[in-house]
Design a protein around this motif. Sequence first.
Motif, PDB file in Angstrom:
ATOM      1  N   SER A 138     -47.798 -62.816-106.706  1.00 34.91           N
ATOM      2  CA  SER A 138     -47.069 -61.785-107.441  1.00 34.91           C
ATOM      3  C   SER A 138     -47.004 -62.161-108.916  1.00 34.91           C
ATOM      4  O   SER A 138     -46.392 -63.168-109.284  1.00 34.91           O
ATOM      5  N   SER A 140     -46.117 -60.942-112.891  1.00 41.23           N
ATOM      6  CA  SER A 140     -45.233 -60.014-113.595  1.00 41.23           C
ATOM      7  C   SER A 140     -45.573 -59.914-115.078  1.00 41.23           C
ATOM      8  O   SER A 140     -45.823 -60.931-115.732  1.00 41.23           O
ATOM      9  N   GLU A 144     -38.192 -58.850-117.679  1.00 41.65           N
ATOM     10  CA  GLU A 144     -37.777 -59.827-116.674  1.00 41.65           C
ATOM     11  C   GLU A 144     -36.945 -59.122-115.607  1.00 41.65           C
ATOM     12  O   GLU A 144     -36.098 -58.277-115.918  1.00 41.65           O
ATOM     13  N   ARG A 145     -37.181 -59.467-114.350  1.00 43.68           N
ATOM     14  CA  ARG A 145     -36.418 -58.872-113.258  1.00 43.68           C
ATOM     15  C   ARG A 145     -36.048 -59.933-112.227  1.00 43.68           C
ATOM     16  O   ARG A 145     -36.795 -60.888-111.989  1.00 43.68           O
ATOM     17  N   PHE A 147     -35.682 -61.259-108.485  1.00 41.47           N
ATOM     18  CA  PHE A 147     -36.413 -61.078-107.242  1.00 41.47           C
ATOM     19  C   PHE A 147     -35.671 -61.851-106.159  1.00 41.47           C
ATOM     20  O   PHE A 147     -35.343 -63.022-106.357  1.00 41.47           O
ATOM     21  N   LEU A 162     -37.980 -63.424-112.549  1.00 37.31           N
ATOM     22  CA  LEU A 162     -39.411 -63.373-112.826  1.00 37.31           C
ATOM     23  C   LEU A 162     -39.631 -63.031-114.295  1.00 37.31           C
ATOM     24  O   LEU A 162     -39.362 -61.922-114.732  1.00 37.31           O
ATOM     25  N   ALA A 164     -41.848 -62.613-117.957  1.00 37.25           N
ATOM     26  CA  ALA A 164     -43.099 -61.975-118.361  1.00 37.25           C
ATOM     27  C   ALA A 164     -44.239 -62.982-118.299  1.00 37.25           C
ATOM     28  O   ALA A 164     -44.108 -64.102-118.801  1.00 37.25           O
ATOM     29  N   LEU A 182     -36.703 -56.184-104.841  1.00 37.41           N
ATOM     30  CA  LEU A 182     -36.487 -56.152-106.290  1.00 37.41           C
ATOM     31  C   LEU A 182     -35.248 -55.295-106.513  1.00 37.41           C
ATOM     32  O   LEU A 182     -35.324 -54.060-106.484  1.00 37.41           O
ATOM     33  N   ARG A 192     -41.649 -52.775-116.353  1.00 34.20           N
ATOM     34  CA  ARG A 192     -42.264 -53.985-115.788  1.00 34.20           C
ATOM     35  C   ARG A 192     -43.459 -53.579-114.944  1.00 34.20           C
ATOM     36  O   ARG A 192     -43.387 -52.597-114.191  1.00 34.20           O
ATOM     37  N   ASN A 194     -45.971 -55.137-112.030  1.00 35.17           N
ATOM     38  CA  ASN A 194     -46.128 -56.206-111.059  1.00 35.17           C
ATOM     39  C   ASN A 194     -47.461 -56.060-110.337  1.00 35.17           C
ATOM     40  O   ASN A 194     -47.816 -54.971-109.883  1.00 35.17           O
ATOM     41  N   THR A 196     -49.594 -57.595-107.146  1.00 39.96           N
ATOM     42  CA  THR A 196     -49.569 -58.444-105.971  1.00 39.96           C
ATOM     43  C   THR A 196     -50.978 -58.553-105.411  1.00 39.96           C
ATOM     44  O   THR A 196     -51.500 -57.597-104.845  1.00 39.96           O
TER      45      THR A 196
END
Length: 202
Positions: A138, A140, A144-145, A147, A162, A164, A182, A192, A194, A196
């Motif tokens: 994953s 990113s 910022e988030r 998780f 998470l 940048a 999330l 953001r 993401n 995967t």
Amino acid sequence: MDLFEQLTNQPRNVLPYDGTVHYYGPIFAADEAQHYFDCLMKEVFWQHDQAIIYGKTITTKRKVAWYADQAFTYTYSKTTKTALPWLSVLLEIKSHVEKISQARYNACLLNLYHDGQEGISWHSDAEKELVAKAAIASLSFGAERKFSFKHKTNKEKRSCLLEAGSLLVMKDKTQSHWSHSLPTTKTVLKPRINLTFRLMRG
């Protein structure tokens, strides 16, 4: 990076047991991360995601895209997607992620969250099309988030932020024993992206 990470050259496991989640932190410099964010915003064929809930088709504000080595189909939330051919920017990113994580990937699901009010509820990536216990990387870009992980049996939780350009890799028994999400938040106002990276059955 703490002493353990310096000695082993491997990030510490975010999970206490029943799985392996390595958080590498940023693997791209800030200017590189911004460059890739801008490229992905412009070049990816973004579409609103859909899910079938209680027989009704729900269209999300969040947007997604699905790319792979071949036209893999991927079914989740009772909807099926067919992969598009790789973009050159995705192959460039994938090569770097494979080198860092020491794993191989043949597909990538991308999510675009426009702000913190868009998120993903608790789930596991254990669909039949995925190679069991294979690594899921994953990556990113953008805001910022937080998780989060939740154990399926005792409901214990773990979370990480998470950043940048950062990489998080889930593997081994993680999908069998833990759900992840999330969480939504009103404090994040920026988008953001993401990515995967996954290994699909051939």
